[in-house]
Design an enzyme around this catalytic site. Structure first.
Site: not given
Length: 487
Positions: A165, A288
């Site tokens: 992944d 963020e």
């Protein structure tokens, strides 16, 4: 597109053939707060505090303390630029990713001799080894916990079935050979890390920085579209119609992207944790995507770095968390995920989907719905419910008719102002899990929220009821060829 893009450098050279897409400077820049401070005004956009704007990507050729290295920021901070790099119209990018997901091409392995990412090798056992001196990772603001790798393609493998992944995570350089790694709950690499930790074994991991933008976009798909065990590099292969090349790392049992600018090789140490702001004590992490600086986490897993390899004269790629770059990396896969589910459930009704920048590519989607008959009434709200299923971190859905330009916020707000009544066109779904970085998702903010990360998801139905469509026709202007008057 005759120009073949297969890594970061070919991407840059291709963009240089277009005006106003790449800006370079030879003036010395300090990676501590200056790079992001400058780019905020040049092209950050997104949810960055105003004033900001969309603009070219920027290359800093003279980075203080890092001779022979460059820093690139904002490569994907423009939907137009993403379209150029993926050879697709900006408004059709969600459809392009959907097709690539349906036609994946698995990555392949190449020999170490072919790997450009291993032209220069620095081993952690070397005297003087220090990742903070080897990698010009910017510190985005003066409050940040430290230098952050914001565009690192983190690659790990399931110890049970061998499936791999790739995802992007918040990585803070904490010491000469340690990096803290923040996992949003539910991320696949964290599930793999816990498998290793259960057996008290270190998890091999590679972090590839500066790669083909197709990889960066593809890595941002999330479940349920890409379940655990689905390697998103196969989507990047579908985008380029050729496999992504991987290479074996030199010091850990893992692979990395062969033509990356930098690769960090390391291991996630079982049961080892570190406070994210241990070097600053600010209580802050980094900016963020919602537009706020994230709080530092008291205990984060630790990567013990074993080696850093890179190309000659490497280019460090970075982004600003709240910028348009995050919007595109997160938002375009979000659009594809929603399109996949909606086209299966409601064929012929969905014209397009847009993950709006104000939600950082995650919190808000605008769905352009076509009502062709009275029986379509109500299906548009079903589409909104399905969108929440397709992408669990979605908070708001705005539904509009096919005559509204979903990429024009003024047009969407026009629909809200003329095709929406608050007492009948708002549908709320309280008490649903969402994304933990939304600061309004706390019991202190609303007594309807039981714990952090729970949200009230909301549908704004700005569509005209089918039986009233004739009364909501926009003014029709004569079609003309303006070249006759404006050259």
């Amino acid at each position: 597109m005759n120009f073949k893009i297969n890594d970061l450098r070919t991407s840059i050279e291709y963009l240089k053939t277009f005006p106003n897409q790449i800006l370079e400077t030879d003036v010395e820049v300090d990676p501590f707060a200056e790079i992001s401070g400058i780019y905020r005004y040049v092209g950050a956009g997104g949810t960055v505090k105003r004033p900001t704007k969309l603009g070219p990507a920027m290359i800093f050729n003279n980075v203080k303390g890092h001779e022979n290295s460059k820093v690139l920021i904002g490569l994907l901070a423009s939907r137009e630029r993403v379209g150029l790099l993926l050879n697709e119209k900006p408004e059709k990018l969600g459809f392009l990713l959907k097709e690539s997901l349906n036609n994946p091409i698995d990555p392949i392995a190449v020999s170490n001799n072919e790997a450009k990412c291993q032209e220069v090798v620095h081993l952690a056992s070397d005297s003087g080894f220090d990742i903070r001196k080897l990698i010009p990772a910017p510190t985005n603001t003066e409050e940040d916990a430290g230098p952050y790798i914001t565009m690192g393609m983190c690659y790990g493998t399931n110890p049970i079935n061998g499936l791999s992944d790739i995802t992007i995570h918040r990585l803070c350089l904490q010491s000469k050979d340690e990096i803290s790694m923040y996992f949003v709950p539910g991320r696949h690499l964290d599930a793999l890390r816990m498998m290793y930790e259960k057996d008290n074994k270190p998890m091999p991991i590679s972090i590839s920085i500066g790669v083909d933008p197709a990889i960066e976009i593809a890595s941002c798909f999330e479940p349920p579209t890409t379940p655990l065990g689905f390697n998103e590099l196969s989507i990047a292969g579908g985008l380029r119609n050729e496999p992504v090349k991987l290479v074996n790392c030199l010091t850990v049992n893992e692979k990395a992207i062969a033509n990356a600018e930098y690769v960090i090789e390391g291991e996630l140490i079982p049961n080892r944790r570190i406070r994210e702001d241990i070097n600053t004590n600010t209580g802050k992490a980094m900016p963020e995507f919602p537009g706020y600086t994230g709080s530092s986490k008291p205990e984060l897993p630790v990567i013990k770095v074993k080696a850093v390899t890179h190309r000659k004269n490497p280019i460090m790629q970075s982004c600003i968390g709240p910028s348009e770059e995050h919007v595109n990396m997160a938002g375009i896969p979000t659009e594809a995920s929603i399109l996949i589910l909606l086209e299966k459930a409601l064929p012929g009704n969905i014209k397009n989907v847009y993950a709006h920048p104000s939600g950082g590519g995650k919190y808000m989607a605008i769905i352009q719905f076509i009502k062709r008959s009275p029986s379509d009434e109500g299906k548009h709200r079903q589409a909104a419910l399905l969108a929440f299923t397709a992408f669990s971190e979605l908070k708001h859905v705005i539904l509009v008719d096919e005559d509204v330009d979903i990429f024009d916020s003024n047009d969407v707000l026009w629909a809200m102002n003329t095709r929406f009544q608050g007492d009948k066109d708002i549908i709320t779904i309280p008490g649903v899990s969402c994304h933990p970085l939304d600061p309004s998702q706390t019991p202190e903010y609303s007594n309807s929220i039981s714990q952090v990360g729970i949200s009230c998801k909301t549908i704004f139905d700005c569509t005209v009821p089918f039986h009233l469509k004739d009364k909501f026709q926009r003014s029709v202007f004569k079609e003309v060829d303006i070249k006759k008057w404006i050259k």
